[in-house]
Write a protein that holds these residues in place. Structure first.
Motif, PDB file in Angstrom:
ATOM      1  N   THR B  15       0.838  -1.187   0.000  1.00 54.00           N
ATOM      2  CA  THR B  15       0.000   0.000   0.000  1.00 54.00           C
ATOM      3  C   THR B  15       0.876   1.241   0.000  1.00 54.00           C
ATOM      4  OG1 THR B  15      -0.043  -0.072   2.368  1.00 54.00           O
ATOM      5  CG2 THR B  15      -1.933  -1.037   1.238  1.00 54.00           C
ATOM      6  N   PRO B  18       1.847   7.092   3.126  1.00 50.36           N
ATOM      7  CA  PRO B  18       2.328   8.310   3.775  1.00 50.36           C
ATOM      8  C   PRO B  18       2.426   9.536   2.865  1.00 50.36           C
ATOM      9  CG  PRO B  18       3.641   6.425   4.419  1.00 50.36           C
ATOM     10  CD  PRO B  18       2.753   5.987   3.342  1.00 50.36           C
ATOM     11  N   ASP B  19       2.996   9.400   1.682  1.00 48.39           N
ATOM     12  CA  ASP B  19       3.190  10.580   0.863  1.00 48.39           C
ATOM     13  C   ASP B  19       1.885  11.116   0.297  1.00 48.39           C
ATOM     14  OD1 ASP B  19       5.755  10.901   1.331  1.00 48.39           O
ATOM     15  OD2 ASP B  19       6.312  11.084  -0.785  1.00 48.39           O
ATOM     16  N   ARG B  22       0.376  13.065   2.803  1.00 46.90           N
ATOM     17  CA  ARG B  22       1.030  14.363   2.940  1.00 46.90           C
ATOM     18  C   ARG B  22       0.490  15.316   1.871  1.00 46.90           C
ATOM     19  NH1 ARG B  22       7.419  15.176   2.539  1.00 46.90           N
ATOM     20  NH2 ARG B  22       6.917  14.826   0.379  1.00 46.90           N
ATOM     21  N   ALA B  23       0.282  14.772   0.681  1.00 45.92           N
ATOM     22  CA  ALA B  23      -0.261  15.587  -0.401  1.00 45.92           C
ATOM     23  C   ALA B  23      -1.668  16.065  -0.044  1.00 45.92           C
ATOM     24  CB  ALA B  23      -0.293  14.785  -1.695  1.00 45.92           C
ATOM     25  N   PHE B  26      -1.505  18.774   2.498  1.00 46.73           N
ATOM     26  CA  PHE B  26      -1.102  20.009   1.845  1.00 46.73           C
ATOM     27  C   PHE B  26      -2.339  20.662   1.210  1.00 46.73           C
ATOM     28  CE2 PHE B  26       0.218  22.351  -1.902  1.00 46.73           C
ATOM     29  CZ  PHE B  26       1.231  23.141  -1.397  1.00 46.73           C
ATOM     30  N   VAL B  45      -3.053  10.609  -8.191  1.00 49.52           N
ATOM     31  CA  VAL B  45      -1.732  10.050  -7.901  1.00 49.52           C
ATOM     32  C   VAL B  45      -1.857   8.571  -7.582  1.00 49.52           C
ATOM     33  CG1 VAL B  45       0.189  10.071  -6.251  1.00 49.52           C
ATOM     34  CG2 VAL B  45      -0.690  12.209  -7.169  1.00 49.52           C
TER      35      VAL B  45
END
Lengths: 350, 503
Positions: B15, B18-19, B22-23, B26, B45
Motif C-alpha cells: 500500500t 504516507p506521501d 502528505r499531499a 497540503f 496520484v
C-alpha cells in the motif's frame, strides 16, 4: 465583479501552474520510489530493481536524489533502520549499473551513501554506527572493485569518520595508496590494523610487501616468512613468492626453492608457483622441469594469488557483508513497517 | 541492460500511504476551495500509481526459461555471475521453479538440476562451476615405477568412470607429451635424454569435467658418451633499411660476416628458411580478449597452422593468469585447435610467466624454435619480471614474435598494485627489448586489423630467414655472454638474436 474574479483566478492559476508541476513531478518520483522500496521490503527483489531502474533512467539526477532523500527522511524518522534497507537496494542497483550505466551508477552510489549518513544522523547508537560503517565500506569495496578509486577513497574516509580503524576501510584505503605508489601511506594505515587484528592475513601480507618496497627488508622478510609458513590460502602463496624473490636476489636459490616448494605442496593449484620454482631451479643450475601437469589437473580450481592481490581487497569485506546480509532481513522488516507492506516471506513454489 | 518486467494487471502487493497523505494534508492547508481539487489530485496520484505498468509484479517465473536468460536476469539484478558457455549451454532450460527468496538461493536452485554450483570468486563475483562430476579414476599401468625407460616408451593408462572420457593427457616430467581422445588410452612417448629419474603423469578428463591423475617415477639410462655438437645457428631476417620498400635482394653466403665478441667467425653452414620449425602459439585469453577478439585469434592461429610445413611441429598454449589450455607438440594441423576454441576468456594477464613457460617448453624441441605470442598484454599478474625473461632468453634458442593488439594506440601508462605507471612503462620497454634481443619482433596491431594477415607475415618472414652456422671457439661452459654481430651489404637491415650464453 464576476469578470474581476475570473481574471484573478486565472492569474493565480498561471502563477501556481509551474510550482504545481514541480510539486507533481516530485510527488510522482517519491511515489515511484516508495513503490520500488515496497517491492524491496516485500522480498520482490527483481521487481524492486526493475522499478528503481525505470525511475533512475527517467528521472533527472538532482531531482531524483532529492526525492529519494525526502522519502527517506519521511520514514527514517519513524524507524531509522528502514533507511539501511533502502541503502541496500541502492547498493544493489549500483552493482547492476556499474559496468554499463556510469551516470546511474554514480547516482545510486551517492544516494546509498546519503541514506546511510541520514541513518547515522538519526541513530547514534554504537551498533547503528557499526552497521553504517559496514554499509559504507561495502559500497566502497564495490566501487574499488569497479575501478572507481576516488569514489572508494571518499567512502572509506567516511567509514573511518564513523568508526576509526575500521579494518575493511583501512585495508581498502591502503590498497588505493598502493595503486598510487604511496607505499609509506599504505604501510602507515596497515600497521595499526595488523597490531589490532593479528589474524588479518591479507593486511599482514600487504604490510610486508610495502615494507619491502620501503627498504625495511628485515622486518618485511620476517613477516613474509611467518605468512609463507602458515595457512592454506592465497596469502601463503604470495608471501612465499615474494620471500623467494628476496632470497633469490641475494643468491640463496636453495632457500628460494625450498620456500616455493613448501608452498606448492599445500597450494598445488596456484599457477605462479611452478613457474617460479622452475626459474629458481634453472638459475641455480638445476634441471627441475616446469611442471604444468598439476595445473592441468587443477582445472577451474587454479587460482592466481597475484591476481587476487591485484584486485581490490575483499578479505575484510567478506565477514562484513555476511553481517550486512544477516541484518538486511531486519532492516527490510523495518522498511515494510514504515511503508505498510507485508514483509518478505519465503517464496512458495508454484 | 535490465529487462523491464512485463506489466501485469494484478493489484499491488503493498500500500502507498504516507506521501499521498502528505499531499492531501497540503491540499487541506490550501483552503477549503481547493480541498476538492487536492483530493482529486491525490486520487489521481493513487490511480496513476496503481496503473503504472510494472507497479506490482507477481514473483518472476523461471520454469521453462532458457538457463542463460535466467542467469542474465540475475546478473541484471546485481549478482556478478561469471560462467562459461562450456558449462551453460544455450539449450539448457530451467527445469524447476526456484523457491528461494534471496538471489543467491535462486541462483543455486537454478543451477543444481544441471549439475552446476556456485563458487565465490575474486571481488565477490560468483563463478558457475561443475558441482562435483561423477567420480573418475585413472591409473598408469605402463611403465611401472622404478622401471628403466629410454628412447620411445609405450605409456598406457586405465580410466574408470561412468561418464564419457573427453581425453587423456600424458606428461613427462610435467611437460605435455601426448593427448589421446579415444580408448585404448596409450601413446608412444620419447623420453628426454637426461640423467636421473623420469616422471610420467596421466591426467584424464571426462566430458562432464571430472579430472583424475596418476604418476609413476621411472629410471633413465644416462648416455655418458654424448657427442657435443657445438654448431651455432644464427637465424637472420633481412629487409631494406629505412626509406626503401619491397623485397630485399637475394643474399649469398659471401654477403654475410658473423662476429662473436667482435671476432669474425668462418661460416660452416648456410641455408635459407628450410630448417623445420617448432612453433608454440601462445594465445592470451584474459578478460580483455573476451568475445570477437579471442575468436579472431583462434581463426588466425588456424591459418598459421595451415601454413606450416608437414615437417614442422606446433603446440598451443592458451593462458590468462593461469594456463587455460595446453596441447602437446604435434604435426601442425588445424585440428590442434579442436576443443581449444571454446576456451572462455577470463582473468588477468600473466604475460612474463607464460612466455617463460613457452621458452622452457621449447628448450627440448628440435629445429628453429619460435614463440608466436598474441596478446593485448598489460601484464600485472606475473610473478616473473622482464629481467627474469631476459635471463631466460639469453639462454634459449627460441625467438619471440609478439603480435600485440594495441587498443591504446601507444599510450600504455597505467598503475597497478605492483608497480606505478612509470614502473609499468619501464617493464614494458624492457620486455620489448627482450623480444627484439631474441631475434624476433613486436608487431603492434591496431583494433580491427586482419590478424590472419599478421600471422601470414610472420610465416613469410620465417620462410625467408637465412640460417648461418658456425663453430664457436674456446667454449668454456662458464655462463659467459657471447655477443653476436652479423654484417652485410649497405642499405640492408638485419635482425637476429643479440647473442647467447656459453653454458
Amino acid at each position: 465583479m464576476r469578470r474581476f474574479l475570473t481574471c484573478a483566478l486565472l492569474l493565480a492559476l498561471a502563477a501556481a501552474v509551474p510550482a504545481g508541476a514541480a510539486f507533481r513531478e516530485q510527488s510522482k518520483l517519491e511515489a515511484a520510489y516508495r513503490r520500488a522500496l515496497g517491492a524491496w521490503a516485500a522480498g520482490q527483489d527483481e521487481d524492486a530493481l526493475a522499478q528503481l531502474q525505470r525511475l533512475d533512467q527517467d528521472g533527472e539526477v538532482g531531482r531524483l536524489e532529492r526525492a529519494k532523500l525526502a522519502v527517506g527522511k519521511a520514514f527514517g524518522r519513524r524507524n531509522p533502520a528502514a533507511l539501511l534497507a533502502a541503502a541496500a537496494l541502492e547498493e544493489r542497483a549500483y552493482l547492476v549499473y556499474a559496468s554499463r550505466r556510469p551516470t546511474m551508477a554514480a547516482e545510486a552510489r551517492h544516494t546509498a551513501a546519503a541514506l546511510v549518513e541520514l541513518h547515522a544522523s538519526l541513530d547514534r547508537a554504537p551498533a547503528a554506527r557499526t552497521a553504517d560503517a559496514a554499509m559504507l565500506a561495502s559500497l566502497a569495496g564495490s566501487a574499488a572493485a569497479g575501478s572507481q578509486q576516488s569514489a572508494a577513497e571518499d567512502l572509506y574516509n567516511r567509514v573511518l569518520a564513523l568508526v576509526p580503524r575500521q579494518p575493511a576501510a583501512l585495508l581498502g584505503l591502503a590498497a588505493i595508496h598502493e595503486l598510487h605508489a604511496q607505499y609509506a601511506e599504505a604501510a602507515e594505515l596497515l600497521a595499526p590494523l595488523v597490531v589490532e587484528h593479528p589474524d588479518a592475513r591479507e593486511a599482514r601480507l600487504r604490510l610486508a610487501v610495502n615494507e619491502l618496497r620501503l627498504g625495511r627488508r628485515e622486518r618485511a622478510e620476517t613477516n613474509l616468512r611467518k605468512l609463507a609458513g602458515d595457512g592454506v590460502d592465497w596469502v601463503r602463496s604470495l608471501a612465499a613468492q615474494e620471500l623467494a624473490k628476496v632470497l633469490a636476489a641475494r643468491g640463496d636459490f636453495a632457500g628460494a626453492g625450498a620456500t616455493i616448494d613448501a608452498a606448492a605442496a599445500v597450494l598445488p593449484c596456484d599457477p605462479s608457483l611452478p613457474v617460479q620454482a622452475a626459474l629458481v631451479a634453472e638459475r641455480a643450475g638445476g634441471a627441475t622441469p616446469l611442471d604444468l601437469s598439476t595445473l592441468g589437473a587443477c582445472g577451474e580450481a587454479a587460482e592466481s594469488a597475484r591476481a587476487r592481490y591485484t584486485h581490490a581487497p575483499s578479505s575484510e569485506l567478506v565477514p562484513l557483508r555476511r553481517d550486512i546480509a544477516a541484518g538486511e532481513r531486519e532492516w527490510r522488516q523495518a522498511l515494510a513497517g514504515v511503508l505498510g507492506v507485508v514483509a518478505a516471506q519465503p517464496r512458495v513454489s508454484e | 541492460m535490465i529487462a523491464a518486467p512485463e506489466a501485469t494487471p494484478s493489484p499491488p502487493s503493498f500500500t502507498v500511504a504516507p506521501d499521498v497523505g502528505r499531499a492531501a494534508a497540503f491540499g487541506r492547508r490550501s483552503g477549503r476551495r481547493h480541498a476538492a481539487l487536492a483530493a482529486s489530485l491525490a486520487a489521481l496520484v493513487i490511480v496513476a500509481a496503481i496503473a503504472t505498468p510494472g507497479a506490482a509484479q507477481l514473483p518472476r517465473r523461471y520454469l521453462g526459461m532458457p538457463l542463460v536468460e535466467a542467469l542474465a536476469r540475475l546478473q541484471e539484478q546485481g549478482l556478478r555471475i561469471i560462467y562459461s558457455s562450456d558449462l551453460v549451454h544455450a539449450d539448457m532450460k530451467v527445469v524447476k521453479e526456484p523457491t528461494g527468496t534471496w538471489l543467491h538461493d535462486v541462483l543455486a536452485q537454478l543451477l543444481e538440476p544441471h549439475g552446476l554450483a556456485v563458487r565465490v570468486g575474486p571481488g565477490g563475483s560468483l563463478l558457475v562451476v561443475r558441482a562435483g562430476p561423477p567420480p573418475v579414476t585413472v591409473r598408469l599401468t605402463s611403465p611401472v615405477a622404478g622401471e628403466v625407460t629410454t628412447g620411445e616408451v609405450e605409456v598406457t593408462a586405465e580410466v574408470d568412470t561412468t561418464e564419457r572420457v573427453a581425453f587423456v593427457d600424458f606428461f613427462v616430467n610435467g611437460w605435455p607429451a601426448a593427448r589421446v581422445k579415444q580408448a585404448p588410452w596409450s601413446a608412444r612417448i620419447t623420453v628426454p635424454d637426461e640423467g636421473g629419474s623420469c616422471r610420467f603423469t596421466v591426467v584424464a578428463r571426462t566430458a562432464g569435467g571430472g579430472r583424475a591423475s596418476d604418476s609413476v617415477i621411472t629410471r633413465r639410462v644416462v648416455h655418458e658418451d654424448r657427442v657435443e655438437v657445438a654448431l651455432r645457428q644464427v637465424y637472420v631476417s633481412a629487409s631494406w633499411d629505412r626509406g626503401r620498400f619491397g623485397a630485399p635482394p637475394e643474399l649469398g653466403v659471401g654477403d654475410f660476416h658473423v662476429f662473436e665478441r667482435g671476432v669474425m667467425q668462418p661460416l660452416a653452414t648456410f641455408g635459407r628458411g628450410d630448417t623445420p620449425i617448432s612453433a608454440l602459439l601462445l594465445i592470451d585469453a584474459s578478460e580483455s580478449m573476451r568475445g570477437a577478439e579471442l575468436q579472431a585469434a583462434f581463426d588466425a592461429a588456424r591459418q598459421f597452422l595451415r601454413q606450416l610445413a608437414p615437417e614442422d611441429e606446433a603446440a598451443v598454449m592458451v593462458f590468462a593468469d593461469r594456463v587455460l589450455t595446453l596441447t602437446p607438440f604435434g604435426p601442425p594441423e588445424p585440428g590442434l585447435l579442436e576443443g581449444i576454441e571454446g576456451t572462455a576468456a577470463s582473468g588477468g594477464t600473466a604475460l612474463d610467466d607464460h612466455l617463460y613457460a613457452a621458452l622452457r617448453l621449447l628448450d627440448e624441441r628440435p629445429g628453429r624454435r619460435i614463440v608466436l605470442l598474441l596478446s593485448d598484454g598489460a601484464d600485472v599478474t606475473s610473478t616473473l619480471t622482464a629481467a627474469d625473461l631476459r635471463w631466460k632468453v639469453e639462454r634459449s634458442d627460441a625467438s619471440i614474435y609478439w603480435l600485440r593488439l594495441d587498443r591504446t594506440r601507444g599510450e600504455r601508462s597505467f598503475a597497478s598494485a605492483w608497480r606505478d605507471a612509470e614502473g609499468n612503462d619501464r617493464e614494458f620497454r624492457e620486455l620489448a627489448e627482450v623480444v627484439e634481443d631474441s631475434g624476433g619482433r613486436i608487431e603492434a596491431l591496431l583494433p580491427g586489423v586482419d590478424l590472419a594477415k599478421a600471422f601470414t607475415g610472420v610465416m613469410a618472414e620465417l620462410r625467408a630467414q637465412y640460417v648461418l652456422g658456425y663453430y664457436p671457439r674456446d667454449l668454456k661452459r662458464d655462463g659467459s655472454w657471447r655477443s653476436l654481430e652479423v654484417r652485410t651489404m649497405p642499405g640492408v637491415r638485419l635482425r637476429y638474436r643479440a647473442g647467447w650464453v656459453d653454458r
